[in-house]
Design an enzyme around this catalytic site. Structure first.
Site, PDB file in Angstrom:
ATOM      1  N   GLY A 201       0.824  -1.207   0.000  1.00 19.55           N
ATOM      2  CA  GLY A 201       0.000   0.000   0.000  1.00 19.55           C
ATOM      3  C   GLY A 201       0.853   1.250   0.000  1.00 19.55           C
ATOM      4  N   ASN A 202       0.242   2.378   0.299  1.00 18.79           N
ATOM      5  CA  ASN A 202       0.986   3.640   0.380  1.00 18.79           C
ATOM      6  C   ASN A 202       0.335   4.518   1.439  1.00 18.79           C
ATOM      7  OD1 ASN A 202      -1.047   5.470  -0.965  1.00 18.79           O
ATOM      8  ND2 ASN A 202      -0.772   3.910  -2.559  1.00 18.79           N
ATOM      9  N   ARG A 203       0.944   5.672   1.673  1.00 20.47           N
ATOM     10  CA  ARG A 203       0.543   6.500   2.815  1.00 20.47           C
ATOM     11  C   ARG A 203      -0.603   7.472   2.525  1.00 20.47           C
ATOM     12  NH1 ARG A 203       3.936   6.283   7.022  1.00 20.47           N
ATOM     13  NH2 ARG A 203       6.058   5.529   6.717  1.00 20.47           N
TER      14      ARG A 203
END
Ligand SMILES: Cc1cc2nc3c(=O)[nH]c(=O)nc-3n(C[C@H](O)[C@H](O)[C@H](O)COP(=O)(O)O)c2cc1C
Length: 404
Positions: A201-203
């Site tokens: 995923g990412n932030r």
């Protein structure tokens, strides 16, 4: 602008004195309409002196001017601050037994409520149901805040500060320059499953996309937000009758939802952080160490969604005047290098505008503030903005408007 400020019977009425000053100082014509109970907290002379307009609570005063409907008909905005639990219930039911009640029924202008009450009254099912009904009808809310309440209690129910009500009023008075347009915004960050409990995923929190959706809706657009893993409290900012939310998880789901929603859109904004790659296969059972060490994951490339949307447009797959905006989060500290990379990216993707944002310790992912430069035709920087994500959203939509 003509602004009616309704005041109802809560202690926070003293703060509305400052709100009236802020509004008059900004050049607005303000008419204060208190309830009978409100006058027990702050009296008529204060409201008349500050607003320089006569103040009455009754429909039977100044009848020749038909004030009971004229005030609402001529208003550009009606604010109720503080809005007591009692008045919120009356507004929901459409009760018109005083001048504030008739004004609220007679107006077609936006209505902004700043609730103020004890936490128990705010949490009460009756109040919550009334608030639900009012927001579904398009009534706007600012607050309440969590904090110190009258009598030494504390909790949700405190009226927000006059400056916050003023800011919300200014936003509502913004031009409805996107009236009738259809806007599609992606928000959040995709999750690519490795197994049933892990993902790549990412932030991205989705705050910038949600701010774009809220701003577009407040300017008259009907909006679809394709939300990838956006938390409910973040999505709440875009709660509006003309905002529809489509929840997705993976890049592939986001691509499908964006393609479907963009077909009839006038403006497409790709603010979500979409994974470039996904695991070649996702295990349907949780991977464990017992199965041996897992030191690498084979990845395959995801579709470039915004490039696909731009290609569909040029191939005649969408409205010809559709404007497409992409985002690029950059960590390069040098501004000129960031711009160069953004120019190349804009060309490669075939989009109209590319908003480059610096993702550093103070801006971008997971932060409340953002700073963007917007690259347009020929690689020119057509606008820049720094501040809250809502302010950045405003600048991006202004740039889109200028293009159309
Ligand atoms: C000192 C005092 C403070 C009050 N503060 C509030 C308040 O903050 N919010 C609220 O909903 N009611 C509050 N009330 C109760 C309302 O004044 C009461 O429900 C009244 O009928 C509201 O009338 P209105 O909504 O027509 O102005 C307060 C009452 C008193 C005596």
């Amino acid at each position: 602008m003509n602004i009616v400020v309704g005041v109802t019977g809560g202690i926070a009425a003293y703060k509305t004195v400052h709100l009236v000053r802020l509004l008059t100082k900004a050049g607005h014509e303000v008419t204060v309409v208190p309830t009978e109970d409100a006058l027990r907290f702050v009296g008529t002379p204060t409201w008349e002196a500050l607003s320089r307009h006569p103040v009455t609570t009754s429909v039977h005063d100044d009848v020749a001017k038909v004030r009971h409907v004229a005030l609402g008909q001529n208003a550009d905005l009606v604010i109720v601050a503080p809005a007591t639990a009692n008045s919120i219930a009356k507004i929901t039911a459409g009760i018109a037994d005083d001048l504030l009640g008739t004004t609220l029924l007679a107006t077609e202008a936006p209505v902004l409520l700043a609730p103020a009450m004890h936490a128990e009254m705010w949490r009460n099912a009756a109040t919550q149901a009334n608030i639900q009904t009012l927001t579904s009808r398009g009534v706007h809310l600012v607050g309440p805040a969590d904090g110190e309440l009258a009598g030494g209690d504390s909790g949700p129910g405190r009226m927000v500060e006059p400056e916050d009500i003023f800011a919300a009023a200014v936003a509502l008075l913004a031009p409805r320059d996107l009236d009738g347009l259809r806007v599609v915004v992606s928000a959040g960050g995709t999750r690519e499953p490795i197994d049933p409990v892990r993902f790549l995923g990412n932030r991205s929190s989705g705050r910038q996309g949600v701010a774009l959706a809220a701003e577009a809706a407040s300017r008259g657009a009907s909006v679809t937000v394709v939300a990838a893993n956006v938390a409910g409290d973040v999505l709440a900012e875009a709660r509006h009758p003309s905002v529809e939310v489509v929840g997705v998880e993976t890049a592939a789901q986001l691509a499908d939802a964006m393609k479907a929603a963009s077909r009839a859109a006038d403006i497409v904004i790709m603010a979500a952080a979409v994974a470039d790659y996904r695991p070649a296969s996702a295990s349907d059972q949780k991977l464990t160490k017992e199965q041996g060490p897992l030191t690498s994951i084979e990845l395959v490339e995801n579709e470039d969604v915004v490039a696909a949307l731009a290609a569909a447009r040029t191939a005649g797959g969408g409205p010809t005047e559709q404007v497409i905006v992409a985002f690029a989060a950059e960590t390069l500290p040098d501004a000129e290098e960031r711009r160069e990379r953004a120019r190349r990216k804009r060309e490669r993707k075939g989009v109209d505008l590319l908003a480059v944002n610096l993702a550093d310790a103070d801006h971008g992912f997971e932060k409340r503030d953002n700073a963007v430069e917007i690259v347009g035709e020929g690689g020119a920087i057509v606008a820049s903005a720094a501040g809250s994500k809502r302010e950045v959203a405003r600048a991006i939509l202004d740039a889109v408007r200028a293009m159309r």
